[in-house]
Scaffold this motif. Structure first.
Motif, PDB file in Angstrom:
ATOM      1  N   ILE A   1      -7.168  56.541  88.999  1.00 59.05           N
ATOM      2  CA  ILE A   1      -8.504  56.861  88.501  1.00 59.05           C
ATOM      3  C   ILE A   1      -8.778  56.087  87.215  1.00 59.05           C
ATOM      4  O   ILE A   1      -7.850  55.673  86.510  1.00 59.05           O
ATOM      5  N   HIS A   2     -10.062  55.888  86.920  1.00 65.57           N
ATOM      6  CA  HIS A   2     -10.454  55.087  85.763  1.00 65.57           C
ATOM      7  C   HIS A   2      -9.781  55.583  84.481  1.00 65.57           C
ATOM      8  O   HIS A   2      -9.274  54.786  83.690  1.00 65.57           O
ATOM      9  N   GLU A   3      -9.786  56.908  84.271  1.00 57.56           N
ATOM     10  CA  GLU A   3      -9.248  57.458  83.026  1.00 57.56           C
ATOM     11  C   GLU A   3      -7.776  57.118  82.849  1.00 57.56           C
ATOM     12  O   GLU A   3      -7.333  56.796  81.750  1.00 57.56           O
ATOM     13  N   ARG A   4      -7.014  57.179  83.940  1.00 58.00           N
ATOM     14  CA  ARG A   4      -5.584  56.883  83.849  1.00 58.00           C
ATOM     15  C   ARG A   4      -5.355  55.411  83.515  1.00 58.00           C
ATOM     16  O   ARG A   4      -4.469  55.073  82.723  1.00 58.00           O
ATOM     17  N   ILE A   5      -6.151  54.533  84.113  1.00 61.31           N
ATOM     18  CA  ILE A   5      -6.020  53.104  83.817  1.00 61.31           C
ATOM     19  C   ILE A   5      -6.346  52.829  82.351  1.00 61.31           C
ATOM     20  O   ILE A   5      -5.604  52.130  81.652  1.00 61.31           O
ATOM     21  N   LEU A   6      -7.453  53.404  81.888  1.00 61.15           N
ATOM     22  CA  LEU A   6      -7.865  53.169  80.496  1.00 61.15           C
ATOM     23  C   LEU A   6      -6.805  53.684  79.528  1.00 61.15           C
ATOM     24  O   LEU A   6      -6.515  53.036  78.513  1.00 61.15           O
ATOM     25  N   GLU A   7      -6.212  54.840  79.828  1.00 62.23           N
ATOM     26  CA  GLU A   7      -5.180  55.405  78.953  1.00 62.23           C
ATOM     27  C   GLU A   7      -3.951  54.517  78.873  1.00 62.23           C
ATOM     28  O   GLU A   7      -3.281  54.456  77.840  1.00 62.23           O
ATOM     29  N   ASN A   8      -3.626  53.833  79.957  1.00 60.82           N
ATOM     30  CA  ASN A   8      -2.402  53.031  80.001  1.00 60.82           C
ATOM     31  C   ASN A   8      -2.598  51.586  79.547  1.00 60.82           C
ATOM     32  O   ASN A   8      -1.632  50.938  79.162  1.00 60.82           O
TER      33      ASN A   8
ATOM     34  N   ILE B   1      -6.743  44.139  94.954  1.00 59.54           N
ATOM     35  CA  ILE B   1      -7.228  45.171  94.032  1.00 59.54           C
ATOM     36  C   ILE B   1      -8.515  45.741  94.619  1.00 59.54           C
ATOM     37  O   ILE B   1      -9.573  45.118  94.555  1.00 59.54           O
ATOM     38  N   VAL B   2      -8.409  46.918  95.210  1.00 63.52           N
ATOM     39  CA  VAL B   2      -9.533  47.518  95.925  1.00 63.52           C
ATOM     40  C   VAL B   2     -10.233  48.535  95.030  1.00 63.52           C
ATOM     41  O   VAL B   2      -9.587  49.388  94.413  1.00 63.52           O
ATOM     42  N   SER B   3     -11.555  48.426  94.955  1.00 62.32           N
ATOM     43  CA  SER B   3     -12.356  49.392  94.209  1.00 62.32           C
ATOM     44  C   SER B   3     -12.733  50.546  95.124  1.00 62.32           C
ATOM     45  O   SER B   3     -13.265  50.341  96.211  1.00 62.32           O
ATOM     46  N   LEU B   4     -12.407  51.767  94.693  1.00 57.92           N
ATOM     47  CA  LEU B   4     -12.759  52.964  95.446  1.00 57.92           C
ATOM     48  C   LEU B   4     -13.912  53.629  94.704  1.00 57.92           C
ATOM     49  O   LEU B   4     -13.730  54.172  93.623  1.00 57.92           O
ATOM     50  N   LYS B   5     -15.084  53.537  95.251  1.00 52.27           N
ATOM     51  CA  LYS B   5     -16.331  53.876  94.577  1.00 52.27           C
ATOM     52  C   LYS B   5     -16.267  55.227  93.862  1.00 52.27           C
ATOM     53  O   LYS B   5     -15.927  56.241  94.454  1.00 52.27           O
ATOM     54  N   LYS B   6     -16.583  55.186  92.570  1.00 56.45           N
ATOM     55  CA  LYS B   6     -16.649  56.365  91.688  1.00 56.45           C
ATOM     56  C   LYS B   6     -15.307  57.066  91.487  1.00 56.45           C
ATOM     57  O   LYS B   6     -15.240  58.124  90.879  1.00 56.45           O
ATOM     58  N   LEU B   7     -14.238  56.474  92.010  1.00 51.72           N
ATOM     59  CA  LEU B   7     -12.919  57.093  91.880  1.00 51.72           C
ATOM     60  C   LEU B   7     -11.999  56.254  90.998  1.00 51.72           C
ATOM     61  O   LEU B   7     -11.446  56.739  90.017  1.00 51.72           O
ATOM     62  N   GLY B   8     -11.823  54.994  91.363  1.00 49.91           N
ATOM     63  CA  GLY B   8     -10.912  54.140  90.615  1.00 49.91           C
ATOM     64  C   GLY B   8     -10.526  52.928  91.421  1.00 49.91           C
ATOM     65  O   GLY B   8     -11.350  52.365  92.160  1.00 49.91           O
ATOM     66  N   TYR B   9      -9.257  52.519  91.315  1.00 44.83           N
ATOM     67  CA  TYR B   9      -8.787  51.302  91.989  1.00 44.83           C
ATOM     68  C   TYR B   9      -7.439  51.566  92.654  1.00 44.83           C
ATOM     69  O   TYR B   9      -6.692  52.467  92.267  1.00 44.83           O
ATOM     70  N   ARG B  10      -7.130  50.742  93.636  1.00 45.82           N
ATOM     71  CA  ARG B  10      -5.820  50.763  94.270  1.00 45.82           C
ATOM     72  C   ARG B  10      -5.317  49.342  94.396  1.00 45.82           C
ATOM     73  O   ARG B  10      -6.059  48.440  94.841  1.00 45.82           O
ATOM     74  N   PHE B  11      -4.066  49.117  94.002  1.00 54.54           N
ATOM     75  CA  PHE B  11      -3.453  47.794  94.139  1.00 54.54           C
ATOM     76  C   PHE B  11      -2.610  47.808  95.415  1.00 54.54           C
ATOM     77  O   PHE B  11      -1.644  48.576  95.527  1.00 54.54           O
ATOM     78  N   ASN B  12      -2.996  47.002  96.383  1.00 58.68           N
ATOM     79  CA  ASN B  12      -2.309  46.979  97.670  1.00 58.68           C
ATOM     80  C   ASN B  12      -1.056  46.103  97.609  1.00 58.68           C
ATOM     81  O   ASN B  12      -1.122  44.935  97.231  1.00 58.68           O
ATOM     82  N   SER B  13       0.075  46.678  97.993  1.00 62.29           N
ATOM     83  CA  SER B  13       1.319  45.912  97.956  1.00 62.29           C
ATOM     84  C   SER B  13       1.442  44.978  99.150  1.00 62.29           C
ATOM     85  O   SER B  13       2.189  44.009  99.099  1.00 62.29           O
ATOM     86  N   LYS B  14       0.706  45.270 100.232  1.00 60.81           N
ATOM     87  CA  LYS B  14       0.817  44.451 101.452  1.00 60.81           C
ATOM     88  C   LYS B  14      -0.545  43.890 101.824  1.00 60.81           C
ATOM     89  O   LYS B  14      -1.572  44.418 101.433  1.00 60.81           O
TER      90      LYS B  14
END
Length: 222
Positions: free
Chosen positions: A173-180, A209-222
């Motif tokens: 989620i956005h907040e977790r990314i910003l905090e880190n 790096i996939v954007s999940l609308k209004k939720l955050g992002y996911r980094f795909n390993s594959k």
């Protein structure tokens, strides 16, 4: 082989609760009730991670970790503390901890912190991580390599990439990314975050790096 934890906690009820919970989650967890006992266990056994209460008898958690670090032991550590001041937090990180959690806490949160650190430690043991067929990340030198050439990144882009790699395939989620990615004394910026992600996508590809609308992002390993 089970992940092996050392728990330093002098509150018997809390210690038993944490031990029981982590054993149910498939961990091998060894309790200690004062600093000296924990110090002896560290000399006698190999652990994957330390969970250290700060205010314990004989030698507090800060002193114990400082001693362990001075002797070259790099086992990751999480402080469990009721201390709330910034000075205490600063002392904890200066003594060599990887994370901290304040009492009272949810057991699930402690588990998530432990899993994140263990995953990170495992990934960092692999010097070259394959991101795509022609893009790699050197975990020892913190260099992003594309077509055998080093790609320059600014500090925040590097920090963001490492955070993605440590938590690949998870919804962040956005907040977790910003905090880190931003330090506690910095003002996080959504606009800057979008810029850093745009720059990383140019290198690793939009599908990583996939954007999940209004939720955050996911980094795909594959």
């Amino acid at each position: 082989m089970k992940t092996k934890l050392l728990l330093l906690e002098d509150d018997l009820t809390l210690s038993e609760t944490v031990v029981e919970y982590f054993e149910e989650q498939g961990f091998n967890i060894v309790p200690a009730y004062d600093g000296d006992e924990a110090n002896e266990l560290i000399y006698e056994q190999n652990f994957d991670l330390f969970l250290l209460d700060v205010n314990v008898p004989s030698m507090n958690g800060f002193e114990l970790l400082k001693r362990v670090r001075s002797e070259g032991n790099k086992t990751p550590a999480v402080f469990i503390t009721s201390l709330n001041s910034m000075d205490s937090l600063e002392e904890g990180f200066e003594s060599g901890c990887d994370d901290y959690i304040r009492k009272p806490f949810e057991l699930k949160e402690l588990l998530l912190r432990v899993q994140t650190i263990i995953k990170r430690e495992y990934s960092q043991k692999q010097e070259l991580l394959d991101i795509t067929e022609n893009v790699k990340f050197n975990t020892q030198t913190n260099e992003l390599i594309k077509d055998n050439e080093i790609v320059p990144l600014n500090f925040k882009e590097l920090r963001l990439l490492k955070f993605f790699l440590q938590n690949s395939d998870e919804l962040l989620i956005h907040e977790r990314i910003l905090e880190n990615v931003w330090d506690y004394d910095e003002e996080p910026s959504d606009n800057s975050l979008r810029t850093y992600i745009k720059n990383l996508r140019k290198i690793v590809g939009k599908d990583k790096i996939v954007s999940l609308k209004k939720l955050g992002y996911r980094f795909n390993s594959k």
